[in-house]
Design a protein around this motif. Structure first.
Motif, short mmCIF file in Angstrom:
data_model
loop_
_atom_site.label_atom_id
_atom_site.label_comp_id
_atom_site.label_asym_id
_atom_site.label_seq_id
_atom_site.Cartn_x
_atom_site.Cartn_y
_atom_site.Cartn_z
N GLN B 3 0.96 -1.91 0.04
CA GLN B 3 0.35 0.03 -0.47
C GLN B 3 0.72 1.44 -0.18
O GLN B 3 0.47 2.27 -0.75
CB GLN B 3 -0.43 -0.24 1.47
CG GLN B 3 -2.26 1.39 1.39
CD GLN B 3 -2.69 0.96 0.02
OE1 GLN B 3 -3.31 -0.19 -0.48
NE2 GLN B 3 -2.80 2.32 -0.45
N PHE B 4 1.74 0.87 0.53
CA PHE B 4 3.04 2.05 0.89
C PHE B 4 3.43 2.46 -0.39
O PHE B 4 3.54 3.89 -0.73
CB PHE B 4 3.80 2.82 2.00
CG PHE B 4 4.76 3.40 1.89
CD1 PHE B 4 4.55 4.52 2.70
CD2 PHE B 4 6.49 3.39 1.55
CE1 PHE B 4 5.11 5.42 2.62
CE2 PHE B 4 7.25 4.09 1.94
CZ PHE B 4 7.14 5.57 2.62
N ASN B 7 0.81 4.28 -2.31
CA ASN B 7 1.04 5.99 -2.04
C ASN B 7 2.17 6.54 -2.65
O ASN B 7 1.94 7.35 -3.28
CB ASN B 7 1.04 5.99 -0.59
CG ASN B 7 -0.90 4.93 -0.88
OD1 ASN B 7 -1.59 5.57 -1.06
ND2 ASN B 7 -0.74 4.91 1.19
N MET B 262 0.35 11.58 1.25
CA MET B 262 0.52 11.17 1.92
C MET B 262 -0.93 11.12 3.31
O MET B 262 -1.12 10.43 3.84
CB MET B 262 1.61 10.98 3.04
CG MET B 262 2.33 10.89 2.54
SD MET B 262 2.36 8.84 1.73
CE MET B 262 3.56 8.10 0.45
N ALA B 265 -3.72 10.24 2.12
CA ALA B 265 -3.65 7.91 2.59
C ALA B 265 -4.08 7.74 3.56
O ALA B 265 -3.98 6.73 4.31
CB ALA B 265 -2.51 7.53 1.97
N TYR B 266 -3.47 9.20 4.57
CA TYR B 266 -3.27 8.23 6.02
C TYR B 266 -3.97 9.27 7.57
O TYR B 266 -3.76 8.50 8.43
CB TYR B 266 -1.84 8.42 6.70
CG TYR B 266 -0.63 7.49 5.92
CD1 TYR B 266 -0.93 6.15 5.72
CD2 TYR B 266 0.58 7.61 4.24
CE1 TYR B 266 -0.63 4.33 5.25
CE2 TYR B 266 0.53 6.56 3.84
CZ TYR B 266 0.25 5.36 4.20
OH TYR B 266 0.86 4.10 3.32
N LEU B 267 -4.07 10.92 6.32
CA LEU B 267 -5.42 11.44 7.88
C LEU B 267 -6.29 10.33 8.04
O LEU B 267 -6.88 9.51 7.58
CB LEU B 267 -5.61 12.68 7.26
CG LEU B 267 -4.96 13.37 7.02
CD1 LEU B 267 -5.70 14.81 6.76
CD2 LEU B 267 -4.91 14.50 8.85
N PRO B 268 -6.68 10.47 9.22
CA PRO B 268 -8.01 9.77 10.29
C PRO B 268 -9.43 10.05 9.03
O PRO B 268 -8.86 11.56 8.09
CB PRO B 268 -8.14 10.39 11.26
CG PRO B 268 -7.36 10.92 11.70
CD PRO B 268 -6.23 10.86 10.43
N ARG B 272 -10.30 13.82 6.62
CA ARG B 272 -9.84 13.92 5.48
C ARG B 272 -9.77 14.69 4.53
O ARG B 272 -9.13 15.22 4.22
CB ARG B 272 -10.15 12.43 4.46
CG ARG B 272 -8.45 12.06 3.67
CD ARG B 272 -9.27 10.71 3.11
NE ARG B 272 -8.60 9.56 4.07
CZ ARG B 272 -9.01 8.34 4.39
NH1 ARG B 272 -9.05 8.14 3.67
NH2 ARG B 272 -8.09 7.81 5.04
N ARG B 275 -7.82 17.77 3.98
CA ARG B 275 -6.12 17.87 3.53
C ARG B 275 -5.27 18.88 3.22
O ARG B 275 -3.99 19.27 3.69
CB ARG B 275 -6.57 16.82 2.13
CG ARG B 275 -4.59 16.47 1.91
CD ARG B 275 -5.31 16.04 0.30
NE ARG B 275 -5.82 16.51 -0.38
CZ ARG B 275 -6.33 16.57 -2.05
NH1 ARG B 275 -6.28 16.20 -2.78
NH2 ARG B 275 -6.51 17.70 -2.13
#
Lengths: 358, 304
Positions: B3-4, B7, B262, B265-268, B272, B275
Motif C-alpha cells: 500500500q505504501f 502511495n 500521504m 492516504a493516512y489522515l483519519p 481527510r 487535507r
C-alpha cells in the motif's frame, strides 16, 4: 488651531465625502442603489482594514479576506435563528446554539475572533521577509477556506447559514466605515504607525533606530484583522445568508485592486479606491445590461465587468503606480505657516518607497 | 508495505506535475522576482487551446485531434504566445517596480485571462476525451501503475534534463543564469534583459503547455479555473523549495506532492476533508523553520 485642522483634516474629509454619497442615496430612495452603497461601505471597512496592515507595513497580505470570513461566521453564529442552529450547526457550543444575540454583541464577536486568530498567526509569521510573509498569508486564506467549507457541524459546510437578521443598511454601514477610517487614522499617526512606516521605508535604518519591527507589524496585523472581521460581520448581517464561497480569491483580488487603484500608501487612497472601483464596476455592469441608442440596444458581453476591472488595475499599476491618491492624504485647508517653512500637512508620508529595481 | 509503495508512486506522479508547474513559476521568479499568479491560467489556456474555435456545450477537439507530433508543439506555441503577450503588455512596463507590485500585476493578468476564458466558453465544465488510452494500468511486479503516471514521470525527467542542459550548455542559458544571479550586473556585461526574460517566459509557457496536456488527459474535463489549484500548490512548492532556486522548485514540487498524497492516504477519515488545510499549515511551518526554503538560492540572502 488652524494647524491642527490642517494636519488632521484627512479622515474627516473622507467621512464627509462618504456621508455625501450616503445622503445622495437617501434622497434618490432607490433600493438597488442603496444595496450597492451598503456593499460599498462594507468594502470601505475591509479595504481600510487591509490598508492598516499593507499600507503601513508595505507587506502585501492576501489573507485578510480569511479574517473577513472568520468575522462573518462569528456574527452568523451569534445572530442566526436558534432553531436553525440547533439542527444544522450542532457542533456549536450550547450558549451560541440556544440564544440569539443582539447586533452589537455579534459585531463584538466578529471583532474579537479574527483579532485573536491574527494574533496567533501574526506572532508566527511576522518575522518572515516580505515575499515569504505574503505567501504565508496566502496559505492562511486557503486554510480558512478549506476549514470553513468542510467543518459541517459548525459552519454548515458548503451549504449556507440562513436566518441571520438583516439589520445592516447604508447608514449603519456608513457609521462603521467612518469609525474604521478614524481608527485607521489614529493608528497611522500614533507612535506605532510612525515606527511601522519608518520600517516600511527603510527596514535597516528603522531597526538601527531601535524600532521593534515585529511588534509594530503584529499590532497592525491584529488591528487590520479586527477591522476586516467587523466588515465580515456587517456583511453577514447585510445579506442574511452566508456561505464560504465569496471569501476567496475573487474578493481578495477585488479588495487589493481597490487598494492599489486608490494608492496603497495612504488612507485617502484606500477610501477613494473603493469608491472609484465601485463606480467603474457599476458603470460596466450598466453597459452589460445594455444601452438603448435610437432603437437598437448595445450591450457589452457578460464578463466585461471583470475584464474591465483587471485592465483598469493593470493600467493603474503601469501608469500611476502610486495610485489615484499618489500616496498622499486629501487636503483642502493648508497649514498656516510662513512660506518656505516645511508644512507638515501630511503625516510623514513618502511616495512608494523606491526599492532597488531588479 | 505494498500500500505504501502504491502511495509513493501516486506521490511521485502528483509531485512531478507540481514540479513542472513550480519550475515554470520558479524560472520567472529567479530572473524577474515575479511570483506569477497567472501561470495557472497559462495552463488553462493550453487546455482550452485543444478545443479552440468550438464554444459548443460538448467540446469538439480541433487542434486536440491532430496527430501528436503536430499537436503538442502547436499547443505549446499558443501558450508561449500568450505568455509573451503578457510580458510585453503588462510586465515589461513594470520592469523597475518592486516585487509586490509585480505580484499584484500578475494577479490582475490572471483575473483577466480567467474571465476572458469564462466569457468565451462559459462557466460550465466541458468533458474532453484526450488520449484516454493512457489511462490504462500497467503491472510492475505486484504494483498497479497507471500508464499516465509513467508518462508524466518520463516527461518531467526529460524536460528537467533539457532545461538544465539549456541553462548549462547554451549561451542564452548561461546569460539567463547570470541574470538570475544579478540582473543589473548581467545587463552591464551585455546580457540583453528583455531577450533573456522573453526566453524565460517562453520556457515557462512551454512547461505550462505540457502540463495542460498531461492534466487534461488525467482529468478529462475543462473548466475556466482548472489551472488555479495547480498554481496554488506550485507557489507553495516554489516557496518551500527555496525561492529563486530551480532545483529547489523541483524538490518543492515533489515535497508537496508527497505531503498531499500521504495526508490523503493516512489522515483519519473525518479529517481527510481538511487535507488542504493541513498541507498549507505545513507550508507555514516550513517557512518558519527554513525561511529561505529547503534548497536556498545563493542570492537569496539580503545585503544591506
Amino acid at each position: 488651531m488652524r494647524n491642527f485642522i490642517a494636519r488632521h483634516q484627512a479622515p474627516f474629509l473622507l467621512m464627509v465625502l462618504l456621508g455625501l454619497i450616503a445622503g445622495a442615496t437617501f434622497l434618490s430612495a432607490n433600493d438597488s442603489l442603496s444595496v450597492t452603497l451598503t456593499e460599498m461601505f462594507i468594502r470601505v471597512i475591509v479595504v481600510v482594514g487591509l490598508y492598516v496592515f499593507i499600507g503601513n507595513s508595505g507587506i502585501i497580505s492576501f489573507g485578510q479576506i480569511g479574517f473577513m470570513c472568520i468575522g462573518a461566521y462569528a456574527a452568523a453564529w451569534a445572530t442566526a435563528d436558534p432553531s436553525f442552529k440547533q439542527i444544522m450547526l450542532s457542533g456549536l457550543p450550547t450558549f451560541l446554539q440556544d440564544n440569539q444575540y443582539p447586533f452589537l454583541v455579534a459585531i463584538a464577536g466578529s471583532l474579537v475572533l479574527p483579532a485573536v486568530a491574527a494574533l496567533c498567526l501574526g506572532a508566527a509569521i511576522m518575522r518572515l521577509s516580505g515575499t515569504a510573509a505574503s505567501i504565508a498569508t496566502f496559505a492562511f486564506l486557503i486554510i480558512v477556506n478549506s476549514v470553513y467549507s468542510n467543518w459541517d457541524s459548525v459552519t454548515a459546510g458548503v451549504s449556507s447559514i440562513i436566518g441571520i437578521p438583516t439589520v445592516v443598511g447604508p447608514w449603519t454601514a456608513y457609521a462603521f466605515a467612518a469609525l474604521a477610517i478614524l481608527l485607521a487614522y489614529l493608528f497611522q499617526i500614533s507612535r506605532f504607525g510612525l515606527m511601522l512606516r519608518a520600517s516600511r521605508d527603510d527596514e535597516v535604518a528603522a531597526r538601527a533606530s531601535a524600532v521593534k519591527i515585529l511588534r509594530m507589524r503584529l499590532a497592525a496585523f491584529v488591528l487590520s484583522a479586527a477591522l476586516v472581521g467587523v466588515g465580515g460581520g456587517l456583511y453577514a448581517q447585510f445579506l442574511g445568508i452566508l456561505t464560504v464561497d465569496p471569501f476567496y480569491l475573487d474578493l481578495s483580488f477585488i479588495t487589493i485592486a481597490m487598494l492599489v487603484v486608490g494608492g496603497m500608501f495612504s488612507l485617502t487612497g484606500a477610501v477613494t479606491g473603493v469608491v472609484a472601483v465601485t463606480a467603474v464596476v457599476e458603470f460596466l455592469r450598466f453597459l452589460e445590461r445594455g444601452v438603448t441608442i435610437g432603437g437598437s440596444t448595445l450591450a457589452l458581453p457578460q464578463g466585461s465587468q471583470e475584464i474591465g476591472l483587471g485592465i483598469v488595475m493593470a493600467l493603474i499599476l503601469i501608469f500611476r503606480p502610486t495610485g489615484l491618491s499618489r500616496g498622499r492624504e486629501i487636503a483642502i485647508v493648508t497649514a498656516g505657516v510662513p512660506k518656505g517653512a516645511s508644512a507638515p500637512d501630511t503625516p510623514a508620508l513618502s511616495a512608494e518607497p523606491q526599492r532597488a529595481a531588479r | 508495505m505494498i500500500q505504501f509503495l502504491q502511495n509513493l508512486i501516486d506521490a511521485i506522479s502528483l509531485g512531478s506535475i507540481y514540479a513542472l508547474v513550480a519550475l515554470g513559476i520558479g524560472l520567472l521568479f529567479g530572473i524577474l522576482r515575479l511570483i506569477n499568479f497567472a501561470h495557472g491560467d497559462f495552463i488553462t489556456i493550453g487546455c482550452y487551446a485543444l478545443i479552440v474555435p468550438s464554444a459548443d456545450v460538448t467540446a469538439r477537439l480541433l487542434i486536440g485531434a491532430w496527430p501528436w507530433p503536430v499537436m503538442i508543439p502547436m499547443i505549446c506555441l499558443i501558450v508561449v504566445i500568450v505568455a509573451l503577450m503578457t510580458d510585453v503588455l503588462v510586465f515589461r512596463p513594470l520592469r523597475r517596480t518592486s516585487s509586490p507590485t509585480l505580484m499584484i500585476a500578475s494577479f490582475a493578468v490572471s483575473y483577466i485571462i480567467q474571465n476572458g476564458v469564462l466569457m468565451a466558453y462559459g462557466s460550465r465544465p466541458k468533458a474532453v476525451d484526450l488520449w484516454s488510452g493512457a489511462n490504462t494500468q500497467v503491472m510492475i511486479g505486484i504494483l498497479r501503475v497507471p500508464m499516465l503516471q509513467l508518462i508524466t514521470l518520463v516527461v518531467t525527467l526529460v524536460l528537467m534534463v533539457a532545461i538544465s542542459l539549456f541553462l548549462k550548455k547554451t549561451s542564452y542559458g548561461v546569460q539567463m543564469r547570470a541574470a538570475a544571479e544579478d540582473f543589473r550586473m548581467a545587463q552591464y556585461l551585455g546580457v540583453r534583459g528583455n531577450v533573456v526574460i522573453g526566453i524565460a517566459f517562453a520556457i515557462s509557457g512551454i512547461l505550462a503547455g505540457v502540463v495542460s496536456l498531461l492534466y487534461t488527459t488525467q482529468s478529462g474535463s475543462l473548466s475556466y479555473t482548472m489551472g488555479v489549484p495547480l498554481a496554488l500548490f506550485a507557489f507553495v512548492a516554489v516557496v518551500v523549495g527555496g525561492m529563486g532556486s530551480l532545483v529547489g522548485a523541483v524538490v518543492g514540487g515533489f515535497t508537496i506532492g508527497f505531503i498531499v498524497t500521504m495526508l490523503q492516504a493516512y489522515l483519519p477519515p473525518d479529517l481527510r476533508a481538511f487535507r488542504d488545510a493541513f498541507a498549507f499549515a505545513f507550508v507555514i511551518l516550513v517557512l518558519l523553520i527554513r525561511p529561505a526554503g529547503i534548497v536556498p538560492a545563493r542570492s537569496s540572502f539580503e545585503r544591506v
